[in-house]
Design a protein around this motif. Structure first.
Motif: not given
Length: 128
Positions: A33-45
């Protein structure tokens, strides 16, 4: 996590390229499983829609696949797809630009090839 953004490329493209690099480095394996769109959004603001656009590019290229209700996963042939894509697009563009610049500087083919060989030796830890 902080990303050094390239302001000449859309953020969603940079997200897709970053994920490709993560897969090539072995940080994400086949069927993982890869990062979700919400995880990426949080990681990169960034906006989740921007992150989703980056993920969807990789899904469209069959680098990732969707499992309904579970998220995105790394496809079986992800590494091969990424390597082929980067060789056929990125590397060819870089070589094209290198050859053009060499012509401007009156660097002949033999000299340019010698420079590439020398750089390759240097990158592998050889002596200059």
């Amino acid at each position: 996590m902080i990303m050094d953004w390239d302001h000449t490329k859309p953020i969603y493209i940079q997200i897709a390229e970053w994920l490709e690099t993560e897969i090539l480095k072995g940080h994400h394996k086949q069927d993982e499983k890869i990062y979700s769109q919400y995880q990426l959004a949080d990681m990169f603001n960034i906006n989740p829609a921007t992150a989703a656009k980056g993920l969807n590019i990789l899904a469209d290229e069959a680098i990732l696949y969707k499992k309904r209700g579970l998220g995105m996963f790394v496809s079986e042939n992800a590494n091969e797809i990424i390597l082929t894509k980067r060789k056929n697009q990125t590397l060819k563009r870089l070589v094209h630009d290198l050859v053009i610049e060499a012509e401007r500087l009156h660097v002949g083919e033999a000299e340019l090839i010698a420079m590439v060989i020398e750089e390759n030796k240097h990158r592998k830890g050889g002596t200059s």
